[in-house]
Design a protein around this motif. Structure first.
Motif, PDB file in Angstrom:
ATOM      1  N   MET A   1       0.842  -1.175   0.000  1.00  0.00           N
ATOM      2  CA  MET A   1       0.000   0.000   0.000  1.00  0.00           C
ATOM      3  C   MET A   1       0.891   1.244   0.000  1.00  0.00           C
ATOM      4  N   PRO A   2       0.689   2.159  -0.931  1.00  0.00           N
ATOM      5  CA  PRO A   2       1.520   3.360  -1.012  1.00  0.00           C
ATOM      6  C   PRO A   2       1.277   4.288   0.184  1.00  0.00           C
ATOM      7  N   VAL A   3       2.341   4.971   0.571  1.00  0.00           N
ATOM      8  CA  VAL A   3       2.299   5.915   1.680  1.00  0.00           C
ATOM      9  C   VAL A   3       2.637   7.289   1.128  1.00  0.00           C
ATOM     10  N   GLU A   4       1.817   8.277   1.462  1.00  0.00           N
ATOM     11  CA  GLU A   4       2.093   9.635   1.018  1.00  0.00           C
ATOM     12  C   GLU A   4       2.800  10.387   2.142  1.00  0.00           C
ATOM     13  N   LEU A   5       3.939  10.981   1.807  1.00  0.00           N
ATOM     14  CA  LEU A   5       4.684  11.796   2.758  1.00  0.00           C
ATOM     15  C   LEU A   5       4.552  13.253   2.358  1.00  0.00           C
ATOM     16  N   ARG A   6       4.159  14.065   3.320  1.00  0.00           N
ATOM     17  CA  ARG A   6       4.111  15.508   3.105  1.00  0.00           C
ATOM     18  C   ARG A   6       5.316  16.093   3.831  1.00  0.00           C
ATOM     19  N   LEU A   7       6.109  16.857   3.109  1.00  0.00           N
ATOM     20  CA  LEU A   7       7.389  17.339   3.624  1.00  0.00           C
ATOM     21  C   LEU A   7       7.447  18.860   3.603  1.00  0.00           C
ATOM     22  N   GLU A   8       7.941  19.422   4.695  1.00  0.00           N
ATOM     23  CA  GLU A   8       8.224  20.850   4.738  1.00  0.00           C
ATOM     24  C   GLU A   8       9.452  21.101   3.854  1.00  0.00           C
ATOM     25  N   PRO A   9       9.724  22.351   3.498  1.00  0.00           N
ATOM     26  CA  PRO A   9      10.852  22.608   2.590  1.00  0.00           C
ATOM     27  C   PRO A   9      12.193  22.065   3.075  1.00  0.00           C
ATOM     28  N   ALA A  10      12.507  22.227   4.363  1.00  0.00           N
ATOM     29  CA  ALA A  10      13.795  21.724   4.870  1.00  0.00           C
ATOM     30  C   ALA A  10      13.842  20.197   4.792  1.00  0.00           C
ATOM     31  N   GLN A  11      12.734  19.543   5.115  1.00  0.00           N
ATOM     32  CA  GLN A  11      12.680  18.083   5.033  1.00  0.00           C
ATOM     33  C   GLN A  11      12.790  17.618   3.588  1.00  0.00           C
ATOM     34  N   ALA A  12      12.141  18.330   2.680  1.00  0.00           N
ATOM     35  CA  ALA A  12      12.197  17.964   1.261  1.00  0.00           C
ATOM     36  C   ALA A  12      13.636  18.058   0.749  1.00  0.00           C
ATOM     37  N   ARG A  13      14.362  19.085   1.175  1.00  0.00           N
ATOM     38  CA  ARG A  13      15.763  19.215   0.748  1.00  0.00           C
ATOM     39  C   ARG A  13      16.610  18.086   1.324  1.00  0.00           C
ATOM     40  N   LEU A  14      16.340  17.697   2.578  1.00  0.00           N
ATOM     41  CA  LEU A  14      17.078  16.589   3.183  1.00  0.00           C
ATOM     42  C   LEU A  14      16.787  15.275   2.464  1.00  0.00           C
ATOM     43  N   VAL A  15      15.528  15.051   2.110  1.00  0.00           N
ATOM     44  CA  VAL A  15      15.171  13.838   1.365  1.00  0.00           C
ATOM     45  C   VAL A  15      15.869  13.849   0.011  1.00  0.00           C
ATOM     46  N   PHE A  16      15.882  14.995  -0.651  1.00  0.00           N
ATOM     47  CA  PHE A  16      16.537  15.073  -1.954  1.00  0.00           C
ATOM     48  C   PHE A  16      18.039  14.823  -1.826  1.00  0.00           C
ATOM     49  N   LEU A  17      18.653  15.307  -0.753  1.00  0.00           N
ATOM     50  CA  LEU A  17      20.074  15.046  -0.510  1.00  0.00           C
ATOM     51  C   LEU A  17      20.315  13.547  -0.325  1.00  0.00           C
ATOM     52  N   ALA A  18      19.445  12.890   0.429  1.00  0.00           N
ATOM     53  CA  ALA A  18      19.564  11.439   0.629  1.00  0.00           C
ATOM     54  C   ALA A  18      19.358  10.697  -0.693  1.00  0.00           C
ATOM     55  N   LEU A  19      18.423  11.166  -1.508  1.00  0.00           N
ATOM     56  CA  LEU A  19      18.198  10.541  -2.818  1.00  0.00           C
ATOM     57  C   LEU A  19      19.422  10.712  -3.713  1.00  0.00           C
ATOM     58  N   THR A  20      20.055  11.879  -3.648  1.00  0.00           N
ATOM     59  CA  THR A  20      21.273  12.111  -4.418  1.00  0.00           C
ATOM     60  C   THR A  20      22.354  11.134  -3.990  1.00  0.00           C
ATOM     61  N   TYR A  21      22.490  10.945  -2.685  1.00  0.00           N
ATOM     62  CA  TYR A  21      23.474   9.989  -2.169  1.00  0.00           C
ATOM     63  C   TYR A  21      23.180   8.586  -2.714  1.00  0.00           C
ATOM     64  N   HIS A  22      21.922   8.183  -2.630  1.00  0.00           N
ATOM     65  CA  HIS A  22      21.537   6.830  -3.049  1.00  0.00           C
ATOM     66  C   HIS A  22      21.775   6.619  -4.546  1.00  0.00           C
ATOM     67  N   LEU A  23      21.341   7.563  -5.348  1.00  0.00           N
ATOM     68  CA  LEU A  23      21.410   7.384  -6.804  1.00  0.00           C
ATOM     69  C   LEU A  23      22.833   7.484  -7.349  1.00  0.00           C
ATOM     70  N   ALA A  24      23.745   8.098  -6.599  1.00  0.00           N
ATOM     71  CA  ALA A  24      25.131   8.222  -7.059  1.00  0.00           C
ATOM     72  C   ALA A  24      25.923   6.933  -6.852  1.00  0.00           C
ATOM     73  N   ARG A  25      25.405   6.039  -6.032  1.00  0.00           N
ATOM     74  CA  ARG A  25      26.119   4.783  -5.794  1.00  0.00           C
ATOM     75  C   ARG A  25      25.887   3.837  -6.970  1.00  0.00           C
ATOM     76  N   PRO A  26      26.933   3.201  -7.476  1.00  0.00           N
ATOM     77  CA  PRO A  26      26.761   2.277  -8.596  1.00  0.00           C
ATOM     78  C   PRO A  26      25.882   1.086  -8.197  1.00  0.00           C
ATOM     79  N   GLY A  27      24.945   0.775  -9.045  1.00  0.00           N
ATOM     80  CA  GLY A  27      24.086  -0.380  -8.812  1.00  0.00           C
ATOM     81  C   GLY A  27      22.970  -0.155  -7.808  1.00  0.00           C
ATOM     82  N   SER A  28      22.754   1.081  -7.400  1.00  0.00           N
ATOM     83  CA  SER A  28      21.746   1.351  -6.378  1.00  0.00           C
ATOM     84  C   SER A  28      20.330   1.077  -6.861  1.00  0.00           C
TER      85      SER A  28
END
Length: 164
Positions: free
Chosen positions: A1-28
């Motif tokens: 079941m999908p979960v919707e996350l509502r993020l404040e601007p600072a949280q959204a930037r932190l999530v995007f930073l974590a996504l950048t970390y994840h996607l930069a790893r080979p084979g992620s």
């Protein structure tokens, strides 16, 4: 079941930073068993979140698998932020910043949180909100797992003999 996350601007930037970390790893974004790209990985979450970074509230919808992967990405970003002030700075002709082990992490960090450019120790201040975000993701994952679990008979505890 999908979960919707509502993020404040600072949280959204932190999530995007974590996504950048994840996607930069080979084979992620590969399935570990078949070595084929996963059909719904974090790349699509990153694409959905990026245009919302400047909004008052960002909203992303994640599957249980994506929640789990995002939690792992948050932990990886925390590890990278812990050592960030200790990393060797790059010369200005190479773009400045620090020599991180993950490609693009430093640039994204400095873009989303410009205060890190002046004071690299400011990166460690991002660890606490990231941990709070990780706890929130874990709670959402537990809730999603509880909703997917079929209702069954409640187990009586063996020591509560008076409730028979």
């Amino acid at each position: 079941m999908p979960v919707e996350l509502r993020l404040e601007p600072a949280q959204a930037r932190l999530v995007f930073l974590a996504l950048t970390y994840h996607l930069a790893r080979p084979g992620s974004e590969l399935d570990p068993a078949t070595k084929t790209p996963v059909p719904h990985g974090l790349a699509e979450v990153s694409n959905a979140l990026q245009p919302q970074l400047r909004q008052a509230v960002a909203s992303i919808t994640l599957s249980a698998h994506q929640l789990e992967r995002l939690g792992s990405a948050v932990l990886g970003a925390i590890n990278e932020l812990k050592v960030y002030p200790l990393l060797e700075p790059r010369p200005p002709e190479e773009g400045g910043g620090r020599r991180t082990t993950v490609a693009g992490f430093d640039g994204t960090l400095r873009h989303l949180f410009p205060e890190v450019e002046e004071d690299p120790d400011a990166a460690t201040a991002l660890i606490e909100p990231l941990m709070a975000l990780k706890r929130r993701l874990d709670g959402a994952l537990r809730q999603a797992a509880d909703e997917e679990r079929p209702p069954g008979p409640s187990r009586r505890r063996w020591w509560q003999v008076w409730r028979r």
